[in-house]
Design an enzyme around this catalytic site. Structure first.
Site, short mmCIF file in Angstrom:
data_model
loop_
_atom_site.label_atom_id
_atom_site.label_comp_id
_atom_site.label_asym_id
_atom_site.label_seq_id
_atom_site.Cartn_x
_atom_site.Cartn_y
_atom_site.Cartn_z
N ASN A 48 -14.56 5.76 4.13
CA ASN A 48 -14.74 4.78 5.20
C ASN A 48 -13.84 5.01 6.41
O ASN A 48 -14.23 4.69 7.54
CB ASN A 48 -14.56 3.36 4.67
CG ASN A 48 -15.71 2.94 3.78
OD1 ASN A 48 -16.84 3.38 3.97
ND2 ASN A 48 -15.43 2.13 2.78
N HIS B 160 -4.60 6.07 -1.43
CA HIS B 160 -5.25 5.94 -0.12
C HIS B 160 -4.27 6.21 1.02
O HIS B 160 -4.70 6.47 2.14
CB HIS B 160 -5.83 4.53 0.01
CG HIS B 160 -7.26 4.48 0.47
ND1 HIS B 160 -8.12 5.55 0.45
CD2 HIS B 160 -7.98 3.44 0.97
CE1 HIS B 160 -9.31 5.17 0.91
NE2 HIS B 160 -9.25 3.90 1.23
N ASN C 116 -10.50 1.18 7.08
CA ASN C 116 -11.90 1.12 7.51
C ASN C 116 -12.10 0.99 9.01
O ASN C 116 -13.22 1.11 9.49
CB ASN C 116 -12.63 -0.02 6.79
CG ASN C 116 -12.69 0.19 5.30
OD1 ASN C 116 -12.28 1.23 4.78
ND2 ASN C 116 -13.21 -0.79 4.60
N TYR D 111 -5.84 -0.76 9.28
CA TYR D 111 -6.40 -0.64 7.93
C TYR D 111 -7.44 0.48 7.97
O TYR D 111 -8.03 0.79 9.00
CB TYR D 111 -6.97 -1.95 7.37
CG TYR D 111 -5.88 -2.93 7.05
CD1 TYR D 111 -5.21 -2.89 5.82
CD2 TYR D 111 -5.47 -3.86 7.99
CE1 TYR D 111 -4.18 -3.78 5.54
CE2 TYR D 111 -4.44 -4.75 7.71
CZ TYR D 111 -3.80 -4.69 6.48
OH TYR D 111 -2.77 -5.56 6.22
N TYR E 234 0.81 -1.22 0.00
CA TYR E 234 0.00 0.00 0.00
C TYR E 234 0.84 1.28 0.00
O TYR E 234 0.29 2.37 -0.11
CB TYR E 234 -0.95 0.01 1.20
CG TYR E 234 -1.92 -1.13 1.19
CD1 TYR E 234 -2.93 -1.19 0.24
CD2 TYR E 234 -1.82 -2.17 2.12
CE1 TYR E 234 -3.83 -2.26 0.21
CE2 TYR E 234 -2.71 -3.23 2.10
CZ TYR E 234 -3.71 -3.26 1.15
OH TYR E 234 -4.59 -4.32 1.12
#
EC number: 3.1.1.29
Length: 188
Positions: A112, A19, A66, A64, A14
């Site tokens: 989110n 994001h 969310n 993470y 990631y």
């Protein structure tokens, strides 16, 4: 004390994705202000230091995206922080690359990570800095979890110091001051 949170996802796969712009900003600020962000605490990795003579914690939740609110809630409860002592920086697909938008409060707007924070804190009255990552051409998940093109990455590298300055303005003064200085600014 001010808690400055950059949203993102942990893991090599990631790194440098849209994001994870929040993590990128925290890394930049840690380097600029000589704050070691290497301590695991409350489901995150953090470091303490000073910015503008104010004590700050730089935090990258490791839950993470969310579930980001879980980590933030633990910090808020432990340090007994008020909503205006939390600053969250994150990606926003509704803004073009190079655009910032600072807000004092507000809804999750479909993000989110912010939704999780609002649920865990029981309200939406915390300052946030949104960093434009552009609209997806097709699949939203592929877009936000995808890496920037070479050209866009170069642009983002110019934007990150300005995002840091906007956060410092909130630390120094308040979100309104930062909004007046940085909202609508387009970094070329």
């Amino acid at each position: 004390m001010i808690l400055i949170v950059g949203l993102g996802n942990p893991g090599k796969q990631y790194e440098k994705t849209r994001h994870n712009i929040g993590f990128d900003v925290i890394d930049y600020m840690a380097n600029k202000y000589n704050i070691d962000v290497n301590r695991e605490k409350f489901k995150g990795i953090c470091g303490e230091g000073f910015i503008e003579n104010k004590k700050v914690i730089l935090l990258k939740p490791l839950t993470y995206m969310n579930l980001s609110g879980e980590s933030i809630r633990e910090f808020v409860n432990f340090y007994k922080l008020e909503d205006d002592e939390i600053i969250v920086v994150y990606d926003d697909i509704s803004l073009d690359i190079g655009r910032l938008r600072i807000r004092e409060k507000g809804s999750a707007g479909g993000h989110n990570g912010i939704k999780s924070i609002i649920q865990n804190l029981g309200g939406d009255k915390f300052p946030r800095v949104k960093v434009g990552v552009g609209q997806p051409k097709d699949n939203l998940v592929n877009h936000v979890l995808g890496k920037f093109s070479k050209e866009d990455r170069e642009h983002i590298e110019k934007v990150i110091p300005v995002v840091s300055d906007a956060i410092v303005e909130i630390v120094k003064n308040d979100a309104k001051e930062s909004m007046n200085k940085f909202n609508g600014v387009n970094i070329e």
